[in-house]
Design a protein around this motif. Structure first.
Motif, PDB file in Angstrom:
ATOM      1  N   SER A  11       0.816  -1.210   0.000  1.00  0.00           N
ATOM      2  CA  SER A  11       0.000   0.000   0.000  1.00  0.00           C
ATOM      3  C   SER A  11       0.852   1.263   0.000  1.00  0.00           C
ATOM      4  CB  SER A  11      -0.942   0.020   1.216  1.00  0.00           C
ATOM      5  OG  SER A  11      -0.201   0.152   2.408  1.00  0.00           O
ATOM      6  N   VAL A  12       0.252   2.337  -0.498  1.00  0.00           N
ATOM      7  CA  VAL A  12       0.916   3.643  -0.503  1.00  0.00           C
ATOM      8  C   VAL A  12      -0.049   4.690   0.036  1.00  0.00           C
ATOM      9  CG1 VAL A  12       0.266   3.999  -2.924  1.00  0.00           C
ATOM     10  CG2 VAL A  12       2.033   5.412  -1.906  1.00  0.00           C
ATOM     11  N   ILE A  27       5.216   3.982   1.862  1.00  0.00           N
ATOM     12  CA  ILE A  27       4.924   2.714   1.196  1.00  0.00           C
ATOM     13  C   ILE A  27       5.039   1.611   2.223  1.00  0.00           C
ATOM     14  CG2 ILE A  27       5.607   1.122  -0.645  1.00  0.00           C
ATOM     15  CD1 ILE A  27       6.812   4.716  -0.795  1.00  0.00           C
ATOM     16  N   CYS A  30       6.215  -3.494   1.537  1.00  0.00           N
ATOM     17  CA  CYS A  30       7.292  -3.908   0.644  1.00  0.00           C
ATOM     18  C   CYS A  30       8.139  -4.954   1.369  1.00  0.00           C
ATOM     19  CB  CYS A  30       8.158  -2.718   0.244  1.00  0.00           C
ATOM     20  SG  CYS A  30       9.452  -3.139  -0.942  1.00  0.00           S
ATOM     21  N   ARG A 134       2.883   9.046  -5.815  1.00  0.00           N
ATOM     22  CA  ARG A 134       2.466   7.857  -6.563  1.00  0.00           C
ATOM     23  C   ARG A 134       3.632   7.301  -7.376  1.00  0.00           C
ATOM     24  NH1 ARG A 134      -3.352   8.171  -8.183  1.00  0.00           N
ATOM     25  NH2 ARG A 134      -4.341   9.867  -7.050  1.00  0.00           N
ATOM     26  N   ALA A 137       6.298   5.650  -5.208  1.00  0.00           N
ATOM     27  CA  ALA A 137       5.843   4.323  -4.782  1.00  0.00           C
ATOM     28  C   ALA A 137       5.821   3.356  -5.959  1.00  0.00           C
ATOM     29  CB  ALA A 137       4.455   4.435  -4.153  1.00  0.00           C
ATOM     30  N   LEU A 356       1.613  -0.402  -8.946  1.00  0.00           N
ATOM     31  CA  LEU A 356       1.110  -0.520  -7.576  1.00  0.00           C
ATOM     32  C   LEU A 356      -0.054  -1.504  -7.493  1.00  0.00           C
ATOM     33  CD1 LEU A 356       1.253   3.233  -6.510  1.00  0.00           C
ATOM     34  CD2 LEU A 356       2.533   1.350  -5.452  1.00  0.00           C
TER      35      LEU A 356
END
Length: 379
Positions: A11-12, A27, A30, A134, A137, A356
């Motif tokens: 998720s971001v 972020i 990961c 965005r 990420a 993403l």
């Protein structure tokens, strides 16, 4: 304000305003062990930063990214990766004359209707500058996907009426012109069209196309979390996007079933075009790809094709009718530094949001089968 987070497992959350001190993202999800440096992210940010040509805003921003957390000795730690880009060339005074006027085509009125307040300095959170988070990420997601053999390639397919035909697309020349078009001659035609728009104090829109190669069959879910639905949500969340197509998209409505279906066949041994499907299912090939690589919301192993329709930049110097915040008719001619076309800078944003959505879908898919969990924990 809710709605600033995208994704479930990968998720971001983006933060910051166009004329605030900085823009950034956090972020989360990961995996640990991914090789990551600021340079990996900077390559993506350099593709969207202003001032690259006469067709982008003259705002002078270096857009230099800093990684604040989540990376140690060149690798991700598994904890949230926080990144920041400081704003350097804000000119808030450029917007003082419109603080009580609603700009046509912008989010000024709708923001005011929702919150009873708006940041008139460049649009605040509705500014295209929000996409910095965005893209940062997306750069991380794309690098993660690359370790899985998945690559994304986005480019400008059309600007205004100038569209690159399918048989003219050359992916090797995308970076050779400021419009990121996959054909030099059509890039020249699009540049001429933009010159005409600028002479008329107007702007242009266009289409960004994104190709995703190497996605195995079986990614996505059959109902609300369809892969194409997730991609569409990701792309539609970009401020300038007004439509999304997967595969043939709207053109499929004009076809018959026999024309639109993609017949399967088994390729010769050793010549399979896609990764083997899960389990013992043989990996088929398709004689066409009208579906754009997704069937029933689940990837079919072929190339995923998506397109985003980008609206013309709403900030134009031509006089337009509008109203004031206190309900009076007036006119406006927007001055300052604005892109006559946003499409070239949106290319990397579309690519990043697709990365993403796909990274999140890949991670969610790990729990789809009991055998996957057993293989992981037994090994």
């Amino acid at each position: 304000m809710s709605g600033s987070t995208f994704g479930k497992l990968f998720s971001v959350t983006t933060w910051g305003e166009s004329h605030g001190p900085a823009i950034g993202a956090v972020i989360d999800g990961c995996p640990a062990g991914l090789s990551l440096a600021a340079e990996d992210i900077q390559k993506y940010l350099d593709r969207r930063k202003p001032g690259q040509s006469r067709y982008t805003t003259a705002r002078k921003e270096g857009d230099q990214v800093q990684i604040l957390s989540g990376v140690f000795e060149g690798r991700t730690t598994g904890t949230p990766v926080s990144v920041v880009v400081f704003n350097e060339d804000q000119r808030s005074r450029d917007y003082s004359n419109i603080k009580d006027i609603y700009r046509p085509g912008h989010a000024d009125y709708s923001y005011d209707a929702k919150y009873g307040f708006r940041d008139y300095r460049g649009g605040g959170r509705s500014s295209g500058r929000e996409t910095i988070g965005r893209v940062a990420a997306g750069a991380i997601a794309a690098k993660l996907l690359k370790t899985l053999g998945i690559r994304l390639t986005a480019y400008t397919r059309a600007i205004g009426p100038v569209k690159v035909p399918s048989d003219a697309i050359d992916l090797t020349v995308i970076r050779d012109n400021p419009l990121y078009m996959p054909d030099q001659e059509y890039a020249k035609k699009a540049s001429a069209y933009l010159e005409t728009c600028m002479q008329k104090q107007d702007s242009a829109g266009g289409i960004v196309e994104c190709l995703i190669d190497g996605v195995p069959a079986g990614i996505g879910d059959p109902v609300f979390e369809k892969l194409d639905a997730s991609l569409a949500k990701a792309i539609m969340s970009i401020g300038a996007v007004k439509g999304v197509e997967i595969g043939d998209g709207f053109a499929s409505a004009q076809l018959s079933g026999s024309q639109n279906n993609d017949p399967f066949y088994l390729p010769e041994p050793g010549k399979a075009p896609a990764k083997e499907a899960a389990g013992s299912i043989p990996a088929p090939a398709k004689s066409s790809n009208h579906a754009g690589g997704i069937l029933g919301g689940i990837s079919d192993g072929s190339r995923i094709i998506l397109r985003a329709a980008i609206k013309p930049t709403p900030s134009i110097s031509r006089e337009q009718s509008t109203i004031t915040r206190d309900g009076k008719n007036t006119t406006i001619a927007i001055r300052g530094r604005h892109d006559p076309v946003i499409v070239p800078r949106a290319v990397v944003v579309v690519e990043s949001m697709a990365a993403l959505a796909l990274a999140d879908a890949m991670m969610c898919n790990m729990s789809a089968r009991l055998s996957s969990l057993q293989d992981f924990y037994r090994n």
